[in-house]
Design a protein around this motif. Structure first.
Motif, PDB file in Angstrom:
ATOM      1  N   THR A 129       0.850  -1.190   0.000  1.00  0.00           N
ATOM      2  CA  THR A 129       0.000   0.000   0.000  1.00  0.00           C
ATOM      3  C   THR A 129       0.889   1.244   0.000  1.00  0.00           C
ATOM      4  N   THR A 130       0.273   2.393  -0.121  1.00  0.00           N
ATOM      5  CA  THR A 130       1.026   3.646  -0.133  1.00  0.00           C
ATOM      6  C   THR A 130       0.499   4.590   0.946  1.00  0.00           C
ATOM      7  N   GLY A 131       1.214   5.663   1.148  1.00  0.00           N
ATOM      8  CA  GLY A 131       0.709   6.730   1.996  1.00  0.00           C
ATOM      9  C   GLY A 131      -0.291   7.578   1.240  1.00  0.00           C
ATOM     10  N   GLY A 132      -0.793   8.575   1.940  1.00  0.00           N
ATOM     11  CA  GLY A 132      -1.714   9.537   1.340  1.00  0.00           C
ATOM     12  C   GLY A 132      -1.719  10.782   2.210  1.00  0.00           C
ATOM     13  N   ASP A 133      -0.549  11.392   2.343  1.00  0.00           N
ATOM     14  CA  ASP A 133      -0.349  12.443   3.333  1.00  0.00           C
ATOM     15  C   ASP A 133      -1.319  13.607   3.181  1.00  0.00           C
ATOM     16  N   LEU A 134      -1.651  13.973   1.953  1.00  0.00           N
ATOM     17  CA  LEU A 134      -2.483  15.147   1.718  1.00  0.00           C
ATOM     18  C   LEU A 134      -3.963  14.813   1.504  1.00  0.00           C
ATOM     19  N   VAL A 135      -4.326  13.543   1.613  1.00  0.00           N
ATOM     20  CA  VAL A 135      -5.727  13.171   1.383  1.00  0.00           C
ATOM     21  C   VAL A 135      -6.670  13.861   2.369  1.00  0.00           C
ATOM     22  N   PRO A 136      -6.367  13.894   3.685  1.00  0.00           N
ATOM     23  CA  PRO A 136      -7.291  14.591   4.589  1.00  0.00           C
ATOM     24  C   PRO A 136      -7.469  16.063   4.227  1.00  0.00           C
ATOM     25  N   ALA A 137      -6.361  16.747   3.879  1.00  0.00           N
ATOM     26  CA  ALA A 137      -6.473  18.164   3.516  1.00  0.00           C
ATOM     27  C   ALA A 137      -7.290  18.331   2.243  1.00  0.00           C
ATOM     28  N   ALA A 138      -7.006  17.519   1.231  1.00  0.00           N
ATOM     29  CA  ALA A 138      -7.702  17.656  -0.048  1.00  0.00           C
ATOM     30  C   ALA A 138      -9.191  17.369   0.094  1.00  0.00           C
ATOM     31  N   THR A 139      -9.538  16.328   0.829  1.00  0.00           N
ATOM     32  CA  THR A 139     -10.946  15.961   0.984  1.00  0.00           C
ATOM     33  C   THR A 139     -11.676  16.982   1.840  1.00  0.00           C
ATOM     34  N   GLY A 140     -11.028  17.443   2.907  1.00  0.00           N
ATOM     35  CA  GLY A 140     -11.651  18.463   3.742  1.00  0.00           C
ATOM     36  C   GLY A 140     -11.915  19.745   2.980  1.00  0.00           C
TER      37      GLY A 140
END
Length: 318
Positions: A99-110
């Motif tokens: 699997t991979t990370g997703g460091d900016l996913v919370p910021a982008a989705t928010g």
């Protein structure tokens, strides 16, 4: 050896990672930009591939599909949680999974959740459509001012807490509920804990930020939607099946609420689906995590995992 990147709906996979690094290993790459219509179609298309790089959870991989992919040896899943992948079936076949990370996913989705909220509150889509048809303000609803209003968050995890901060920055009162949320945890996330009925009854806007599970499927039901204030806004950037779709369509058609939706029960949404023509909506095509730096991390880390597996027979640790 052949590698397939799946569901590259935006056509960004090739430019998001240095895939040419596969060539010295004799790996040929193919990118699929459209979803498979059925499991049979997926099985036929993917049978020749040794390595798959799924884009998040867009293609479902039940055990019945895994068993029909005889060459499959490695899956480099993008994102942290492969919820649509039968991991037990992979283990039974000896298929390696990374699997991979997703460091900016919370910021982008928010950020997208709040953009949908603002678009609903101020009638931006109606205004844009009218301007393009040579109209002015006719047909645009009178807007809602968010300052002083109540924002309700169903879920206060990594994304919900970010949206709570945005709501406070706009001068909103923020309340929250989830099945496991405590008053202490709510306070840490910048919200006041309430019960579920209070959340829907007192909020001028409700944004959904819980994981889809058997406990949460349909958690926004007809009763919850019926408790919402007239003209209140529902925002969903989490998962479509959290909401009773039939009840939502009724509430929208009756003009009781507005909705900003990024996720749906079936994706891509069929052309003839009633949500496409539902009134009082702002619709986006599951763009929550779809941002350039996130794709660079997804595909870049997936490529590194593939290269490590090719070199050592296993994906890179971590």
């Amino acid at each position: 050896m052949k590698l397939a990147v799946l569901d590259d709906w935006l056509g960004v996979a090739k430019a998001s990672a240095p895939w040419e690094r596969l060539a010295p290993h004799g790996v040929k790459m193919e990118v699929f930009e459209r979803p498979f219509a059925s499991e049979d179609e997926a099985a036929k298309a993917l049978a020749p591939f040794d390595i798959l790089v799924p884009t998040r959870e867009r293609t479902f991989f039940p055990g019945s599909l895994i068993t029909r992919l005889p060459r499959l040896r490695f899956i480099a899943q993008t994102g942290r949680i492969p919820g649509t992948l039968d991991q037990e079936a992979c283990r039974a076949r000896g298929i390696v999974l990374s699997t991979t990370g997703g460091d900016l996913v919370p910021a982008a989705t928010g950020e997208l959740a709040f953009a949908l909220l603002l678009a609903c509150a101020r009638g931006l889509t109606e205004g844009d459509a009218g301007m393009r048809r040579g109209r002015w303000q006719d047909g645009v609803p009178a807007g809602m001012v968010l300052e002083g209003r109540t924002l309700g968050l169903l879920g206060l995890g990594r994304i919900g807490a970010r949206v709570a901060g945005m709501g406070r920055a706009f001068g909103m009162r923020v309340i929250a509920w989830s099945q496991n949320l405590t008053p202490e945890r709510a306070a840490e996330g910048g919200a006041v804990a309430v019960d579920k009925r209070t959340l829907f009854a007192e909020s001028d806007a409700v944004s959904l930020h819980v994981v889809l599970s058997e406990r949460t499927r349909g958690i926004v039901d007809a009763e919850a939607l019926g408790a919402m204030k007239p003209g209140a806004i529902l925002v969903n950037t989490a998962r479509g099946p959290l909401v009773d779709e039939a009840a939502l369509l009724r509430a929208l058609s009756e003009g009781r609420i507005r909705a900003g939706l990024d996720v749906y029960g079936t994706e891509p949404v069929p052309d003839d689906h009633p949500i496409r023509s539902a009134p009082n909506t702002v619709l986006s095509p599951h763009l929550g995590f779809s941002a350039a730096p996130i794709f660079r991390q997804f595909y870049g880390e997936a490529l590194e995992a593939v290269l490590a597996w090719l070199a050592a027979g296993a994906p890179k640790a971590g």
